[in-house]
Write a protein that holds these residues in place. Structure first.
Motif, PDB file in Angstrom:
ATOM      1  N   CYS A 571       6.158  -7.568  -6.145  1.00 14.33           N
ATOM      2  CA  CYS A 571       7.116  -6.962  -5.205  1.00 14.33           C
ATOM      3  C   CYS A 571       8.551  -7.140  -5.697  1.00 14.33           C
ATOM      4  CB  CYS A 571       6.963  -7.577  -3.815  1.00 14.33           C
ATOM      5  SG  CYS A 571       5.427  -7.101  -2.979  1.00 14.33           S
ATOM      6  N   SER A 594       5.596  -2.099  -3.641  1.00 15.78           N
ATOM      7  CA  SER A 594       6.228  -1.974  -2.326  1.00 15.78           C
ATOM      8  C   SER A 594       5.850  -3.181  -1.458  1.00 15.78           C
ATOM      9  CB  SER A 594       5.791  -0.681  -1.644  1.00 15.78           C
ATOM     10  OG  SER A 594       4.392  -0.694  -1.407  1.00 15.78           O
ATOM     11  N   ASN A 596       4.602  -3.419   1.382  1.00 14.95           N
ATOM     12  CA  ASN A 596       3.310  -3.308   2.076  1.00 14.95           C
ATOM     13  C   ASN A 596       2.120  -3.255   1.112  1.00 14.95           C
ATOM     14  OD1 ASN A 596       3.500  -0.781   0.976  1.00 14.95           O
ATOM     15  ND2 ASN A 596       3.605   0.330   2.928  1.00 14.95           N
ATOM     16  N   HIS A 597       2.402  -3.422  -0.185  1.00 15.78           N
ATOM     17  CA  HIS A 597       1.362  -3.500  -1.222  1.00 15.78           C
ATOM     18  C   HIS A 597       0.561  -2.199  -1.349  1.00 15.78           C
ATOM     19  CE1 HIS A 597       1.210  -8.177  -0.640  1.00 15.78           C
ATOM     20  NE2 HIS A 597       2.401  -7.732  -1.014  1.00 15.78           N
ATOM     21  N   LYS A 598       1.188  -1.064  -1.018  1.00 19.22           N
ATOM     22  CA  LYS A 598       0.452   0.197  -1.069  1.00 19.22           C
ATOM     23  C   LYS A 598       0.912   1.139  -2.173  1.00 19.22           C
ATOM     24  CE  LYS A 598      -0.978   0.347   3.789  1.00 19.22           C
ATOM     25  NZ  LYS A 598      -0.967   1.134   5.058  1.00 19.22           N
ATOM     26  N   VAL A 599       2.119   0.916  -2.716  1.00 16.00           N
ATOM     27  CA  VAL A 599       2.672   1.852  -3.699  1.00 16.00           C
ATOM     28  C   VAL A 599       3.369   1.074  -4.814  1.00 16.00           C
ATOM     29  CG1 VAL A 599       4.274   3.771  -4.089  1.00 16.00           C
ATOM     30  CG2 VAL A 599       3.029   3.619  -1.927  1.00 16.00           C
ATOM     31  N   LYS A 621       6.321   7.219  -8.230  1.00 10.22           N
ATOM     32  CA  LYS A 621       5.443   6.435  -7.365  1.00 10.22           C
ATOM     33  C   LYS A 621       3.993   6.560  -7.830  1.00 10.22           C
ATOM     34  CE  LYS A 621       8.252   7.155  -3.176  1.00 10.22           C
ATOM     35  NZ  LYS A 621       8.233   7.675  -1.785  1.00 10.22           N
ATOM     36  N   PRO A 623       0.436   5.474  -5.927  1.00  5.49           N
ATOM     37  CA  PRO A 623      -0.277   4.809  -4.826  1.00  5.49           C
ATOM     38  C   PRO A 623      -1.343   3.860  -5.363  1.00  5.49           C
ATOM     39  CG  PRO A 623      -0.107   7.181  -4.439  1.00  5.49           C
ATOM     40  CD  PRO A 623       0.326   6.939  -5.857  1.00  5.49           C
ATOM     41  N   VAL A 624      -1.414   2.674  -4.770  1.00  6.39           N
ATOM     42  CA  VAL A 624      -2.425   1.694  -5.186  1.00  6.39           C
ATOM     43  C   VAL A 624      -3.829   2.253  -4.976  1.00  6.39           C
ATOM     44  CG1 VAL A 624      -3.372  -0.595  -4.676  1.00  6.39           C
ATOM     45  CG2 VAL A 624      -0.889  -0.260  -4.781  1.00  6.39           C
ATOM     46  N   ALA A 625      -3.997   3.093  -3.959  1.00  6.56           N
ATOM     47  CA  ALA A 625      -5.310   3.679  -3.679  1.00  6.56           C
ATOM     48  C   ALA A 625      -5.804   4.559  -4.821  1.00  6.56           C
ATOM     49  CB  ALA A 625      -5.246   4.489  -2.384  1.00  6.56           C
ATOM     50  N   LEU A 686      -4.897  -6.498  -6.489  1.00  5.24           N
ATOM     51  CA  LEU A 686      -4.794  -5.273  -5.687  1.00  5.24           C
ATOM     52  C   LEU A 686      -6.101  -4.481  -5.705  1.00  5.24           C
ATOM     53  CD1 LEU A 686      -1.220  -4.030  -6.683  1.00  5.24           C
ATOM     54  CD2 LEU A 686      -1.917  -4.913  -4.456  1.00  5.24           C
TER      55      LEU A 686
END
Length: 741
Positions: A571, A594, A596-599, A621, A623-625, A686
């Protein structure tokens, strides 16, 4: 209600007009937005306009990078890159010197933008600049003397623009003519000249050498090391850095059979064989100037200079590789004579004539002496040098020690050969194994790292630094052998202790070989035992079953703590360097996770940041997904590409890539091993995978041991407060303080 994500609010400037505030719809074509802006100021022919960042970079906005525009950005309406390139192309050919100078200045600034660079190169702009350098620069330099001083900047701007344009990698370096190379080399070899011109000329020559074998040949015919040494004598560190970088480039790209650089400036680089190449740093001229004017100067050594000194150190030691990998030929009389010389110096004997005594008697005498010298093969010690590494390098070191430190050599040999208690230290065997160890420590034969700044000043203080290094270490080995009261069965243990002594002394970065010797004196075997005992106590690992069960119970908590630390570090983000063939024009990019650990947010930077970079300023960007997996080392796509990187072990160890979507990659090269471990651990966390780096193992061990010691403290009947104790009030007076002065 927040505005749609596709709408960006910006301010747009136009000369002599008030800036306009407007909303840009990122779904619209860029041409439509430019037309809308032009209509607002009643400007026609909108095809000849473009938008530019007004934040100092002045980079053009294109369909590819338009997503980098952030809310609140200030943009500028300006001429399109094609129109600007055409105008500058015409102006730099103007007969007006003032107009030409101004155009070249603008060209040098604009060429940093790849969009503009592509347009200017399409107009054959590179050829125009090279023609100007080849034919017109003398006239401008004469004008500088008789007219305005600003004409001296003309050549500087021309070369700056050339460097920036070539740095984009659009044009091949193989296209340049010999007259152009001669001109650039001429600016380097002149005794006086403009500093900016010299700096850019050195950068151009280095890039030519690194990027083209043919150009290396041509540059090597124009430049000698003797002509570069005066630039090292100068006090400006940037010029010194570029000069040493050019020496390193020539050194690195020289063919195996032609690696020779003459320090006096009389012999061409291409004329001499590899066997003479070791004289490059060994000759006092270059080494002394680097030591006096760089290493021992009053100025702080910048990171890039440290890296170039490290590269020069590595390349110099790599000259030993040939001898290190050369086996001794037991039938070669010249090589056997070296062993005879070692025997003669040690025992003060002359070569006996062939008719003196029987052959059996002489063989018996030789065998006895070779045993005293500590060789494994007493009958034919030449066999001891057939192992590679260290090959003939070990014999070279032994002969150097015997000739240049004769008293120490004779003392070591005689005091060990006269012992009868099985505690003798075998000089021959020790020298061979020590040489092999020193080659491993200094990584002889490996390519230099792309980023490492780890040079040792002491290796620049002597003409034969490796040999002197060996001489100090062989005496250390003999001293440690006696302190350990070792026998031949303890040989490997002694070598391990000696290695530890050398490594601990090197980490202190001694400034001279004498300082290094002093550090070793303080690292006796007794001191090493104390250090080891202290480290063992700090890393104490209890093996009883209840303790093991307690560790297993605590371990998940500690792993979760490490995981949170890794994610927190992601982060905060890290600045990564983009590796290119021209390292001094460093390019950086920053990546952070980010909150919120999402991006993952990432983007390019103009310079290395002093602190954290806000994620709002990072343009890209991920996305972690969308992340599929993490690959490291040779599996990374940027390590499979052609080039020197794939051969570099240290860079391979720092490389990792994120695989996302349909086999797309985000490639990284970590600045150091610690950051590599943090990022690979964090990314695996992650993805819900195991964190298996060396740093995680070390952290887990440290935190577990600390927690275990805390839990095993005898705290029975001792109340543990829930909150820290209060800070006591200040005393009413300080009369109890006594001033010793």
């Amino acid at each position: 209600m927040p505005p749609p994500s596709d709408i960006v609010k910006v301010a747009i400037e136009w000369p002599k007009e008030f800036p306009r505030l407007m909303e840009i719809d990122q779904k619209k074509p860029l041409s439509s937005i430019i037309k809308e802006v032009c209509d607002g100021w009643s400007l026609g022919n909108y095809d000849s306009f473009a938008l530019q960042h007004a934040d100092g970079t002045n980079f053009y906005i294109t369909e590819k990078n338009r997503n980098e525009i952030k809310n609140g950005a200030i943009l500028r309406l300006t001429s399109s890159p094609a129109h600007t390139a055409l105008q500058l192309h015409e102006k730099i050919q103007s007969s007006s010197m003032d107009a030409k100078l101004e155009a070249l200045k603008d060209l040098a600034n604009s060429s940093r933008d790849i969009t503009f660079a592509q347009e200017f190169i399409n107009l054959d702009g590179i050829s125009l600049l090279t023609q100007m350098v080849e034919s017109g620069t003398e006239r401008y330099q004469k004008l500088q003397k008789i007219m305005k001083p600003c004409f001296g900047d003309m050549l500087s701007f021309t070369l700056t623009a050339f460097v920036e344009l070539m740095d984009h990698g659009i044009v091949s370096w193989d296209t340049f003519s010999v007259p152009f190379i001669k001109k650039i080399a001429g600016y380097v070899t002149k005794s006086s000249g403009d500093t900016a011109v010299l700096q850019r000329s050195l950068a151009i020559l280095e890039s030519m050498v690194l990027n083209s074998h043919d150009l290396y040949q041509k540059v090597a015919q124009e430049i000698t090391i003797g002509q570069l040494i005066p630039h090292i004598k100068g006090g400006e560190q940037d010029i010194q850095t570029y000069t040493i970088a050019l020496i390193n480039a020539i050194f690195l790209k020289a063919p195996e059979e032609k690696r020779q650089i003459d320090l006096e400036g009389n012999v061409n680089i291409l004329d001499c064989p590899l066997t003479e190449m070791a004289n490059i740093l060994a000759q006092k001229s270059l080494r002394h100037e680097i030591l006096t004017n760089v290493i021992r100067s009053n100025k702080t050594i910048k990171p890039e200079m440290s890296h170039q000194l490290y590269v020069l150190q590595v390349l110099t030691f790599n000259l030993l590789e040939d001898r290190m990998m050369t086996k001794m030929d037991p039938q070669d009389q010249a090589q056997r004579d070296i062993i005879f010389e070692l025997r003669r110096i040690a025992f003060d004997v002359e070569c006996e004539p062939n008719n003196s005594g029987s052959i059996e008697k002489r063989k018996s005498m030789y065998t006895r002496d070779y045993k005293k010298l500590g060789f494994i093969n007493h009958v034919n010690p030449a066999v001891d040098f057939t192992q590679t590494p260290p090959g003939m390098l070990a014999l070279d070191n032994m002969l150097y020690f015997a000739k240049h430190h004769q008293d120490a050599y004779i003392r070591i040999v005689l005091e060990n050969s006269s012992r009868e208690d099985k505690h003798e230290c075998p000089f021959g065997r020790s020298s061979i194994e020590l040489t092999k160890m020193l080659c491993e420590i200094l990584k002889v034969g490996e390519l230099p790292s792309e980023t490492c700044p780890d040079f040792h000043p002491m290796f620049f203080t002597h003409d034969r630094s490796f040999e002197e290094f060996f001489c100090i270490c062989i005496q250390l080995l003999n001293k440690t052998w006696k302190e350990m009261r070792a026998t031949s069965e303890d040989f490997n243990k002694v070598m391990q202790v000696v290695r530890e002594q050398i490594m601990r002394a090197l980490t202190t970065k001694p400034n001279s070989l004498d300082q290094f010797k002093g550090k070793l004196q303080n690292l006796s075997y007794t001191e090493i035992l104390k250090i080891r005992q202290s480290e063992r106590m700090n890393q104490e690992d209890f093996q009883s079953r209840p303790i093991i069960e307690l560790r297993e119970k605590i371990q998940p908590e500690i792993m979760e703590l490490i995981k949170q630390q890794r994610l927190n570090r992601l982060c905060e983000g890290t600045c990564f360097r983009k590796i290119s063939s021209r390292r001094r024009q460093d390019k950086f990019w920053y990546c952070r996770l980010s909150p919120n650990h999402k991006v993952l947010h990432y983007g390019d930077l103009e310079e290395s940041p002093q602190g954290e970079v806000p994620h709002e300023t990072l343009q890209e960007k991920l996305p972690v997904a969308d992340m599929k997996s993490i690959v490291t080392g040779k599996e990374c796509p940027h390590m499979k590409e052609k080039g020197a990187l794939k051969q570099n072990k240290e860079v391979l160890e720092l490389a990792f890539s994120i695989v996302y979507d349909s086999e797309e990659y985000l490639n990284f090269i970590a600045p150091d091993k610690n950051e590599y471990c943090i990022w690979t651990d964090g990314l695996n966390a992650l993805l819900g995978r195991e964190m298996a780096s060396d740093l995680t193992k070390s952290d887990l061990d440290t935190l577990l041991n600390m927690e275990m010691k805390l839990r095993l403290l005898d705290l029975e009947n001792i109340p543990i407060p829930e909150a820290p104790p209060p800070i006591p009030k200040e005393p009413s007076n300080y009369d109890f303080v006594y001033d010793c002065n």
